[in-house]
Design a protein around this motif. Structure first.
Motif, PDB file in Angstrom:
ATOM      1  N   SER A  44     -34.385  80.696  15.158  1.00 16.98           N
ATOM      2  CA  SER A  44     -33.254  81.004  16.042  1.00 16.98           C
ATOM      3  C   SER A  44     -31.960  81.126  15.260  1.00 16.98           C
ATOM      4  N   ILE A  45     -31.765  80.239  14.313  1.00 15.49           N
ATOM      5  CA  ILE A  45     -30.529  80.241  13.532  1.00 15.49           C
ATOM      6  C   ILE A  45     -30.392  81.545  12.752  1.00 15.49           C
ATOM      7  N   TYR A  46     -31.451  81.950  12.062  1.00 16.73           N
ATOM      8  CA  TYR A  46     -31.365  83.189  11.291  1.00 16.73           C
ATOM      9  C   TYR A  46     -31.273  84.421  12.181  1.00 16.73           C
ATOM     10  N   ALA A  47     -31.971  84.408  13.313  1.00 17.58           N
ATOM     11  CA  ALA A  47     -31.904  85.559  14.223  1.00 17.58           C
ATOM     12  C   ALA A  47     -30.481  85.771  14.722  1.00 17.58           C
ATOM     13  N   PHE A  48     -29.814  84.703  15.087  1.00 16.90           N
ATOM     14  CA  PHE A  48     -28.448  84.838  15.578  1.00 16.90           C
ATOM     15  C   PHE A  48     -27.456  85.087  14.448  1.00 16.90           C
ATOM     16  N   SER A  49     -27.789  84.665  13.238  1.00 15.63           N
ATOM     17  CA  SER A  49     -26.835  84.822  12.132  1.00 15.63           C
ATOM     18  C   SER A  49     -26.583  86.276  11.781  1.00 15.63           C
ATOM     19  N   VAL A  50     -27.549  87.149  12.029  1.00 21.70           N
ATOM     20  CA  VAL A  50     -27.337  88.555  11.696  1.00 21.70           C
ATOM     21  C   VAL A  50     -26.647  89.311  12.815  1.00 21.70           C
ATOM     22  N   LEU A  51     -26.479  88.675  13.970  1.00 23.00           N
ATOM     23  CA  LEU A  51     -25.876  89.349  15.111  1.00 23.00           C
ATOM     24  C   LEU A  51     -24.446  88.921  15.389  1.00 23.00           C
ATOM     25  N   GLU A  52     -24.109  87.742  15.017  1.00 24.61           N
ATOM     26  CA  GLU A  52     -22.793  87.197  15.329  1.00 24.61           C
ATOM     27  C   GLU A  52     -21.960  87.063  14.061  1.00 24.61           C
ATOM     28  N   ASP A  53     -20.663  86.880  14.239  1.00 23.67           N
ATOM     29  CA  ASP A  53     -19.817  86.768  13.053  1.00 23.67           C
ATOM     30  C   ASP A  53     -18.746  85.682  13.167  1.00 23.67           C
ATOM     31  N   ASP A  54     -18.875  84.774  14.099  1.00 23.21           N
ATOM     32  CA  ASP A  54     -17.907  83.702  14.277  1.00 23.21           C
ATOM     33  C   ASP A  54     -18.518  82.383  13.813  1.00 23.21           C
ATOM     34  N   TYR A  55     -18.131  81.939  12.625  1.00 24.92           N
ATOM     35  CA  TYR A  55     -18.692  80.728  12.028  1.00 24.92           C
ATOM     36  C   TYR A  55     -18.463  79.497  12.911  1.00 24.92           C
ATOM     37  N   LEU A  56     -17.272  79.348  13.446  1.00 27.50           N
ATOM     38  CA  LEU A  56     -16.945  78.155  14.228  1.00 27.50           C
ATOM     39  C   LEU A  56     -17.764  78.091  15.514  1.00 27.50           C
ATOM     40  N   LYS A  57     -17.855  79.197  16.243  1.00 26.70           N
ATOM     41  CA  LYS A  57     -18.658  79.219  17.470  1.00 26.70           C
ATOM     42  C   LYS A  57     -20.137  79.015  17.147  1.00 26.70           C
ATOM     43  N   PHE A  58     -20.569  79.573  16.039  1.00 28.43           N
ATOM     44  CA  PHE A  58     -21.963  79.413  15.616  1.00 28.43           C
ATOM     45  C   PHE A  58     -22.259  77.943  15.329  1.00 28.43           C
ATOM     46  N   ALA A  59     -21.365  77.285  14.596  1.00 29.82           N
ATOM     47  CA  ALA A  59     -21.547  75.859  14.284  1.00 29.82           C
ATOM     48  C   ALA A  59     -21.512  75.019  15.555  1.00 29.82           C
ATOM     49  N   ALA A  60     -20.606  75.331  16.461  1.00 30.66           N
ATOM     50  CA  ALA A  60     -20.506  74.576  17.717  1.00 30.66           C
ATOM     51  C   ALA A  60     -21.769  74.747  18.557  1.00 30.66           C
ATOM     52  N   ALA A  61     -22.279  75.967  18.652  1.00 30.98           N
ATOM     53  CA  ALA A  61     -23.504  76.217  19.418  1.00 30.98           C
ATOM     54  C   ALA A  61     -24.682  75.479  18.794  1.00 30.98           C
ATOM     55  N   THR A  62     -24.741  75.476  17.482  1.00 30.88           N
ATOM     56  CA  THR A  62     -25.826  74.770  16.800  1.00 30.88           C
ATOM     57  C   THR A  62     -25.717  73.266  17.007  1.00 30.88           C
ATOM     58  N   PHE A  63     -24.517  72.735  16.948  1.00 35.17           N
ATOM     59  CA  PHE A  63     -24.307  71.301  17.179  1.00 35.17           C
ATOM     60  C   PHE A  63     -24.749  70.920  18.589  1.00 35.17           C
ATOM     61  N   VAL A  64     -24.287  71.672  19.580  1.00 35.37           N
ATOM     62  CA  VAL A  64     -24.641  71.390  20.980  1.00 35.37           C
ATOM     63  C   VAL A  64     -26.150  71.516  21.181  1.00 35.37           C
ATOM     64  N   GLY A  65     -26.740  72.584  20.659  1.00 33.70           N
ATOM     65  CA  GLY A  65     -28.177  72.784  20.811  1.00 33.70           C
ATOM     66  C   GLY A  65     -28.989  71.714  20.114  1.00 33.70           C
ATOM     67  N   SER A  66     -28.569  71.315  18.928  1.00 35.12           N
ATOM     68  CA  SER A  66     -29.298  70.286  18.179  1.00 35.12           C
ATOM     69  C   SER A  66     -29.225  68.932  18.867  1.00 35.12           C
ATOM     70  N   CYS A  67     -28.043  68.573  19.330  1.00 37.95           N
ATOM     71  CA  CYS A  67     -27.895  67.316  20.065  1.00 37.95           C
ATOM     72  C   CYS A  67     -28.675  67.381  21.376  1.00 37.95           C
ATOM     73  N   GLY A  68     -28.602  68.528  22.046  1.00 38.52           N
ATOM     74  CA  GLY A  68     -29.334  68.707  23.294  1.00 38.52           C
ATOM     75  C   GLY A  68     -30.831  68.559  23.100  1.00 38.52           C
ATOM     76  N   ARG A  69     -31.325  69.092  22.003  1.00 37.14           N
ATOM     77  CA  ARG A  69     -32.760  69.002  21.689  1.00 37.14           C
ATOM     78  C   ARG A  69     -33.191  67.552  21.549  1.00 37.14           C
ATOM     79  N   LEU A  70     -32.393  66.756  20.864  1.00 35.75           N
ATOM     80  CA  LEU A  70     -32.743  65.346  20.678  1.00 35.75           C
ATOM     81  C   LEU A  70     -32.637  64.573  21.985  1.00 35.75           C
ATOM     82  N   VAL A  71     -31.644  64.900  22.800  1.00 35.09           N
ATOM     83  CA  VAL A  71     -31.507  64.252  24.111  1.00 35.09           C
ATOM     84  C   VAL A  71     -32.700  64.611  24.996  1.00 35.09           C
TER      85      VAL A  71
END
Length: 188
Positions: free
Chosen positions: A148-175
């Motif tokens: 998922s990370i690599y698939a989205f990395s070639v489509l998007e270009d906002d590092y901060l939003k990408f990091a925030a989405a990954t943080f939320v998704g990663s925490c959500g996964r553990l919850v």
């Protein structure tokens, strides 16, 4: 909640990816505050390079002098931060790879249109859901999130939003994992 359930998940992962069992074992035996550094590093590496799942961090027997729920929250936040940092690294690699065109040229030589199918699906998710789609995709326990990370990395270009989405998704996964295990244990 039982650490046995997390250890079982870790054992399953180790059986699927035996080449990295030493790293998973390191996470499973991480103790004290140094264990948080190990969890961060593992989460960073799993975001862009390692096979496996990130739920193993929940099996870390950290002794932080905190109540159980606070310890669990710290593990989830540290793992989420590590995954976000690793995803930014993967994001950068994905951007560079896309600009070089090397991967696209190699995939175009295959008899199956891998690039076309992957790009269509990833573009569809990104267009429909944006960064929320990335966060949701990363919330699925057991699914290797590097894809998922690599698939989205070639489509998007906002590092901060990408990091925030990954943080939320990663925490959500553990919850989601913790809730699932607690629900399963309630029925035992």
């Amino acid at each position: 909640m039982s650490l046995t359930a997390f250890a079982s998940l870790a054992d399953l992962t180790l059986s699927l990816y035996p080449d990295f069992s030493w790293l998973s074992s390191l996470v499973e035996t991480a103790t004290g505050w140094v264990g948080l550094v190990i969890i961060f590093a593992y989460s960073f590496l799993i975001a862009f390079a390692l096979p496996g799942v990130s739920e193993i961090v929940l099996a870390a027997p950290l002794d932080l002098g905190l109540p159980y729920s606070a310890k669990l929250a710290v593990i989830i936040l540290v793992s989420g931060a590590g995954k976000a940092a690793g995803s930014v690294f993967a994001f950068h690699i994905g951007r560079q790879t896309k600009e070089s065109g090397y991967v696209e040229r190699a995939l175009e030589r295959l008899p199956v249109d891998v690039m076309g199918w992957t790009e269509r699906k990833a573009v569809q998710i990104a267009q429909n859901w944006g960064f929320a789609g990335l966060a949701a995709a990363l919330c699925v326990p057991g699914f290797p999130d590097t894809l998922s990370i690599y698939a989205f990395s070639v489509l998007e270009d906002d590092y901060l939003k990408f990091a925030a989405a990954t943080f939320v998704g990663s925490c959500g996964r553990l919850v989601v994992t913790v809730i699932g295990i607690e629900a399963a244990l309630a029925f035992l």
